[in-house]
Design a protein around this motif. Structure first.
Motif, PDB file in Angstrom:
ATOM      1  N   GLU A  29      99.775  57.598  43.884  1.00  0.00           N
ATOM      2  CA  GLU A  29     100.128  58.696  42.985  1.00  0.00           C
ATOM      3  C   GLU A  29      98.921  59.096  42.131  1.00  0.00           C
ATOM      4  OE1 GLU A  29     104.624  58.197  41.596  1.00  0.00           O
ATOM      5  OE2 GLU A  29     103.460  56.351  41.304  1.00  0.00           O
ATOM      6  N   THR A  30      98.591  60.368  42.167  1.00  0.00           N
ATOM      7  CA  THR A  30      97.504  60.911  41.369  1.00  0.00           C
ATOM      8  C   THR A  30      97.630  62.426  41.376  1.00  0.00           C
ATOM      9  OG1 THR A  30      95.099  61.211  41.258  1.00  0.00           O
ATOM     10  CG2 THR A  30      96.014  60.767  43.404  1.00  0.00           C
ATOM     11  N   ASP A  31      97.091  63.088  40.362  1.00  0.00           N
ATOM     12  CA  ASP A  31      97.189  64.553  40.352  1.00  0.00           C
ATOM     13  C   ASP A  31      96.044  65.215  41.122  1.00  0.00           C
ATOM     14  OD1 ASP A  31      94.929  64.698  38.720  1.00  0.00           O
ATOM     15  OD2 ASP A  31      95.948  65.616  37.023  1.00  0.00           O
ATOM     16  N   MET A  32      95.350  64.436  41.941  1.00  0.00           N
ATOM     17  CA  MET A  32      94.333  64.992  42.831  1.00  0.00           C
ATOM     18  C   MET A  32      94.938  66.085  43.713  1.00  0.00           C
ATOM     19  SD  MET A  32      91.271  65.014  43.881  1.00  0.00           S
ATOM     20  CE  MET A  32      90.301  65.525  45.286  1.00  0.00           C
ATOM     21  N   THR A  33      94.149  67.106  44.009  1.00  0.00           N
ATOM     22  CA  THR A  33      94.618  68.210  44.847  1.00  0.00           C
ATOM     23  C   THR A  33      94.073  68.078  46.267  1.00  0.00           C
ATOM     24  OG1 THR A  33      92.763  69.514  44.002  1.00  0.00           O
ATOM     25  CG2 THR A  33      94.911  69.864  42.981  1.00  0.00           C
ATOM     26  N   ASP A  34      94.737  68.774  47.184  1.00  0.00           N
ATOM     27  CA  ASP A  34      94.244  68.907  48.554  1.00  0.00           C
ATOM     28  C   ASP A  34      94.105  70.396  48.822  1.00  0.00           C
ATOM     29  OD1 ASP A  34      93.958  69.181  51.368  1.00  0.00           O
ATOM     30  OD2 ASP A  34      94.844  67.209  51.659  1.00  0.00           O
ATOM     31  N   ILE A  35      92.878  70.879  48.876  1.00  0.00           N
ATOM     32  CA  ILE A  35      92.641  72.312  49.059  1.00  0.00           C
ATOM     33  C   ILE A  35      92.214  72.605  50.506  1.00  0.00           C
ATOM     34  CG2 ILE A  35      92.071  72.633  46.633  1.00  0.00           C
ATOM     35  CD1 ILE A  35      89.124  72.782  47.407  1.00  0.00           C
ATOM     36  N   GLY A  36      92.745  71.766  51.399  1.00  0.00           N
ATOM     37  CA  GLY A  36      92.386  71.892  52.806  1.00  0.00           C
ATOM     38  C   GLY A  36      91.326  70.915  53.236  1.00  0.00           C
ATOM     39  N   THR A  37      91.011  69.964  52.364  1.00  0.00           N
ATOM     40  CA  THR A  37      89.899  69.045  52.605  1.00  0.00           C
ATOM     41  C   THR A  37      90.328  67.691  53.150  1.00  0.00           C
ATOM     42  OG1 THR A  37      90.047  68.547  50.243  1.00  0.00           O
ATOM     43  CG2 THR A  37      88.347  70.088  50.931  1.00  0.00           C
ATOM     44  N   GLY A  38      91.634  67.386  53.111  1.00  0.00           N
ATOM     45  CA  GLY A  38      92.105  66.137  53.692  1.00  0.00           C
ATOM     46  C   GLY A  38      92.418  65.041  52.699  1.00  0.00           C
ATOM     47  N   SER A  39      92.703  65.379  51.442  1.00  0.00           N
ATOM     48  CA  SER A  39      92.964  64.352  50.428  1.00  0.00           C
ATOM     49  C   SER A  39      94.148  63.466  50.792  1.00  0.00           C
ATOM     50  CB  SER A  39      93.214  65.003  49.066  1.00  0.00           C
ATOM     51  OG  SER A  39      92.105  65.750  48.637  1.00  0.00           O
ATOM     52  N   GLY A  69      90.837  48.734  60.002  1.00  0.00           N
ATOM     53  CA  GLY A  69      90.455  49.730  60.991  1.00  0.00           C
ATOM     54  C   GLY A  69      90.894  51.146  60.685  1.00  0.00           C
ATOM     55  N   LEU A  70      91.252  51.433  59.438  1.00  0.00           N
ATOM     56  CA  LEU A  70      91.665  52.789  59.070  1.00  0.00           C
ATOM     57  C   LEU A  70      90.509  53.634  58.547  1.00  0.00           C
ATOM     58  CD1 LEU A  70      95.089  52.228  57.241  1.00  0.00           C
ATOM     59  CD2 LEU A  70      94.688  52.971  59.581  1.00  0.00           C
ATOM     60  N   ILE A  71      89.614  53.014  57.788  1.00  0.00           N
ATOM     61  CA  ILE A  71      88.539  53.772  57.153  1.00  0.00           C
ATOM     62  C   ILE A  71      87.572  54.295  58.211  1.00  0.00           C
ATOM     63  CG2 ILE A  71      86.518  53.601  55.650  1.00  0.00           C
ATOM     64  CD1 ILE A  71      89.088  53.796  54.145  1.00  0.00           C
ATOM     65  N   GLY A  72      87.262  55.587  58.086  1.00  0.00           N
ATOM     66  CA  GLY A  72      86.324  56.220  58.999  1.00  0.00           C
ATOM     67  C   GLY A  72      86.963  56.810  60.232  1.00  0.00           C
ATOM     68  N   GLU A  73      88.176  56.384  60.562  1.00  0.00           N
ATOM     69  CA  GLU A  73      88.825  56.863  61.778  1.00  0.00           C
ATOM     70  C   GLU A  73      89.210  58.341  61.650  1.00  0.00           C
ATOM     71  OE1 GLU A  73      89.392  55.157  64.830  1.00  0.00           O
ATOM     72  OE2 GLU A  73      87.810  54.076  63.775  1.00  0.00           O
ATOM     73  N   PRO A  74      89.166  59.088  62.743  1.00  0.00           N
ATOM     74  CA  PRO A  74      89.513  60.518  62.706  1.00  0.00           C
ATOM     75  C   PRO A  74      91.019  60.736  62.727  1.00  0.00           C
ATOM     76  CG  PRO A  74      88.860  59.907  64.920  1.00  0.00           C
ATOM     77  CD  PRO A  74      88.669  58.667  64.070  1.00  0.00           C
ATOM     78  N   LEU A  75      91.710  60.220  61.716  1.00  0.00           N
ATOM     79  CA  LEU A  75      93.162  60.328  61.687  1.00  0.00           C
ATOM     80  C   LEU A  75      93.592  61.752  61.337  1.00  0.00           C
ATOM     81  CD1 LEU A  75      94.234  57.031  59.875  1.00  0.00           C
ATOM     82  CD2 LEU A  75      93.760  57.428  62.296  1.00  0.00           C
ATOM     83  N   ASP A  76      94.740  62.139  61.892  1.00  0.00           N
ATOM     84  CA  ASP A  76      95.303  63.444  61.572  1.00  0.00           C
ATOM     85  C   ASP A  76      95.748  63.485  60.115  1.00  0.00           C
ATOM     86  OD1 ASP A  76      94.938  64.224  64.183  1.00  0.00           O
ATOM     87  OD2 ASP A  76      97.010  63.819  64.784  1.00  0.00           O
ATOM     88  N   ARG A  77      95.841  64.687  59.590  1.00  0.00           N
ATOM     89  CA  ARG A  77      96.354  64.861  58.235  1.00  0.00           C
ATOM     90  C   ARG A  77      97.875  64.683  58.259  1.00  0.00           C
ATOM     91  NH1 ARG A  77      92.848  69.927  55.891  1.00  0.00           N
ATOM     92  NH2 ARG A  77      90.932  69.446  57.004  1.00  0.00           N
ATOM     93  N   PRO A  78      98.427  63.877  57.371  1.00  0.00           N
ATOM     94  CA  PRO A  78      99.881  63.653  57.399  1.00  0.00           C
ATOM     95  C   PRO A  78     100.682  64.920  57.126  1.00  0.00           C
ATOM     96  CG  PRO A  78      98.878  62.678  55.443  1.00  0.00           C
ATOM     97  CD  PRO A  78      97.764  63.070  56.347  1.00  0.00           C
TER      98      PRO A  78
END
Length: 731
Positions: free
Chosen positions: A461-471, A21-30
């Motif tokens: 763990e990954t070098d993916m970035t979060d540029i305000g998009t919610g990664s 039940g996590l996928i798709g939910e409008p969860l806040d950004r941690p």
């Protein structure tokens, strides 16, 4: 690294079966609380011991070469440490040293405002004042072309596509449109200025940089410095927007690294807002000619899309203006052609939704004009021209919700209440409705991630970035869903180039590409759990701290005597050859236009989109709204202005480069995501959204202005003076 997973066939929908039940939910950004309380540290906010400050010196000519520097006036300033330029380090008054230290860019000047040197001092204020005192000597080449129609014009053969006979089809069509459109240049102007803090530790560079694609940036920086990629580590845990302007390294990163190496001290270089505007890649202005021909039933027989863009000589990027025209609508006779003007403005590059953002202004307004000539509803015209296969490549489409988006959007918006052109009035305000299709190609970029499951939870763990998009949120949701964990038991570590290399943030491919690698790594862990439990992987259920399958049940902790770590990489495969993947949708807009001032007010907006599986409804909606706002800005506000003598950008800050404010955007801004799964796109069946929101939204605004006023505006942005001029000219 294990062998990469390749997308060679449609993928099963495992995320529909996990049941967490996590996928798709409008969860806040941690990380949201850290950001709104000012605790999230952006690149410019790091302050290593003994850090000094650098300010870029920039060219005051348009074209030529640097012949020398004079820093004698700067030397008088207490705390001045030196000037870096060209192939050498001039002087370090503090240490009396001279050293070889090549600094990017070189001595050739190609545009006004180009960075040519770096001043370093103990304080920012001293560095800023010293930079103003540097005298740069030039060998100037006067008369450099700076306007799009004055430079050398070359045809871009890579973008040329010819099918059938366009001229004959136009001549025989029942209704035709042949019109020219122009769009202004745009700036990305991300909220966080471009920044770099460089520090060398035991021969290895540590770079805190505002960057979008760390896996690639690491190699770029290593190449610029003449070191191995292993000698470079980049950290960018928080990036305050990029929109394409931070895809690659820039002068601040290279100059800071070189100065830090020479001085043996950390160096901080942060661009001012004005420098960001005129020394960072811009979106090119465009000229476009759209030709459409249709039979009496509204079936397109001809599509012609020609455009001209600009860039510096030798630059390989050219805005893919006709990107959406290639796949959105069918027609047997087609001509797509591009020309590039080589002029000496700030170099052009990718800005959010390159191609579709500006190309769909012409395509979708021309479709509106054609519908009017045919006496056909604009929604119906588009429905009649949805191709069965990609019109240029012949590929099959993956999941495509264009028709459903058009129908659902029309129903929700009350399209059947659209007034006759120019007939609805509220005082001085003329009211109208407009719409446009939406399309943005969807890409899968190689991406890797590592997931570790322990008794305490999971670590991504990954070098993916979060540029305000919610990664941070999305990758945590995927891991939690796969491993049966609540979201507060999943930690996500991003944007460290020592971690597995991700796709990075760009092209709306980040969430799907990096998310797929997290999914695959978690799937490997599920396979290990199934093996330990003694069931088949497809039988495994993980939830609430328990694992079950094949009639067997156990505590998750009992299957974890030690943590399980798995790494996975995804890359495109055969499906990229056989199928074409894109996000589709439709935009609907209501505007009010003042008959007195020519002011245009957007009153309502609706975007209906098919983006495959929605990973987080809140972050997805935020991205869609952001794109739609950008569409309003492109249609009504945004316009880079250039000095006609030098090509220098004169709209160099957010006071002079107009973007939408709160008063320009309606409260009634609705986003609808249609239920969709794209099995050929990637293993998590998702597609990008941010750039789809801007693709077509501006054209819907312009089409609404026509419905309100009867004016056909073809030169964007549609500022009030153009509306008034249209009325004055009887258009």
């Amino acid at each position: 690294m294990s062998e990469a997973f390749k997308m060679d066939e449609a993928q099963p929908r495992l995320l529909d079966e996990t049941g967490q039940g996590l996928i798709g939910e409008p969860l806040d950004r941690p990380e949201g609380r850290l950001k709104v309380t000012g605790q999230a540290r952006y690149s410019a906010e790091y302050a290593p011991e003994r850090m000094v400050h650098g300010v870029l010196v920039r060219a005051t000519i348009t074209r030529g070469r640097v012949t020398g520097f004079d820093d004698s006036a700067a030397q008088a300033l207490p705390g001045y440490l030196g000037l870096f330029h060209g192939p050498r380090f001039i002087r370090n008054p503090a240490q009396g040293m001279a050293d070889e230290a090549p600094c990017q860019p070189g001595e050739s000047i190609d545009y006004h405002g180009q960075p040519v040197a770096l001043v370093v001092a103990e304080s920012f204020e001293t560095a800023r004042d010293a930079a103003a005192r540097i005298v740069v000597h030039y060998d100037e080449a006067p008369g450099a072309p700076v306007a799009p129609d004055t430079g050398e014009i070359e045809e871009n053969e890579k973008r040329k596509s010819v099918q059938g006979d366009l001229e004959a089809a136009m001549a025989g069509a029942a209704a035709v449109v042949d019109a020219e459109y122009t769009t202004a240049g745009h700036a990305a102007a991300a909220m966080e200025p471009h920044a770099a803090i460089a520090e060398w530790r035991d021969g290895r560079l540590l770079m805190h940089g505002s960057l979008q694609m760390i896996r690639f940036n690491k190699n770029e920086l290593a190449d610029a410095l003449g070191v191995s990629p292993e000698a470079v580590r980049i950290l960018a845990p928080y990036v305050g927007g990029g929109f394409g302007s931070k895809l690659g390294i820039s002068s601040e990163h290279v100059s800071a690294a070189l100065a830090a190496r020479a001085l043996e001290r950390p160096v901080r270089v942060v661009m001012s807002r004005q420098t960001v505007f005129d020394a960072v890649l811009r979106r090119t202005e465009t000229w476009q000619r759209l030709r459409l021909g249709a039979d009496k039933d509204g079936r397109l027989t001809a599509i012609g899309h020609e455009d001209r863009v600009s860039n510096l000589e030798g630059e390989g990027f050219a805005e893919p203006v006709s990107a959406a025209t290639r796949f959105l609508y069918s027609a047997p006779n087609r001509l797509i052609r591009q020309h590039i003007s080589r002029n000496h403005r700030t170099p052009s590059g990718s800005v959010r939704a390159p191609g579709e953002a500006v190309g769909m202004f012409a395509l979708e307004t021309a479709m509106d004009e054609l519908a009017e000539k045919l006496g056909l509803d604009p929604v119906e015209l588009r429905l009649r021209n949805i191709p069965e296969r990609h019109p240029v490549t012949g590929q099959a489409y993956t999941a495509r919700a264009l028709a459903e988006s058009l129908r659902e959007g029309a129903k929700r918006f009350g399209w059947d209440q659209r007034p006759e052109t120019g007939s609805r009035r509220e005082g001085e305000w003329l009211i109208g409705m407009g719409m446009a299709g939406a399309g943005r190609s969807n890409m899968l970029v190689p991406s890797a991630a590592r997931v570790t499951l322990s008794r305490d939870g999971a670590l991504v763990e990954t070098d993916m970035t979060d540029i305000g998009t919610g990664s941070y949120a999305i990758l945590g949701q995927i891991a939690g869903e796969m491993l049966g964990l609540p979201i507060d038991k999943v930690a996500v570590h991003l944007a460290d180039s020592d971690l597995p290399g991700a796709s990075g943030s760009g092209g709306s491919f980040g969430a799907s590409s990096s998310g797929s690698s997290v999914f695959l790594a978690a799937r490997k862990i599920r396979e290990i759990l199934a093996q330990r439990l003694g069931c088949k992987p497809e039988e495994l259920k993980v939830s609430g701290g328990e694992v079950s399958g094949g009639g067997t049940r156990a505590k998750l902790a009992d299957l974890l005597p030690e943590p399980i770590s798995a790494e996975a990489k995804i890359e495109k495969g055969k499906t990229a050859e056989s199928h074409f993947s894109a996000g589709f949708g439709a935009h609907f807009v209501e505007v009010a236009v003042s008959e007195v001032s020519g002011e245009i007010r957007v009153r309502r907006m609706l975007g209906v989109f098919g983006i495959g599986r929605v990973l987080n409804e809140k972050t997805a909606r935020s991205q869609a709204v952001g794109g739609m706002v950008w569409g309003v800005g492109s249609a009504l506000h945004e316009e880079l202005g250039h000095d006609p003598r030098t090509g220098h950008i004169v709209t160099r800050d957010l006071a002079n480069y107009h973007i939408p404010a709160h008063a320009d955007i309606p409260r009634d801004m609705e986003v609808v995501f249609l239920p969709e799964r794209d099995d050929q796109a990637n293993p998590i069946q998702s597609k990008g959204i941010g750039e789809l929101g801007i693709s077509g939204s501006g054209a819907a605004v312009i089409n609404a202005v026509h419905n309100a006023t009867g004016l056909r505006l073809r030169h964007f942005p549609a500022t009030p003076d153009k509306v008034l001029a249209g009325w004055a000219d009887g258009r």
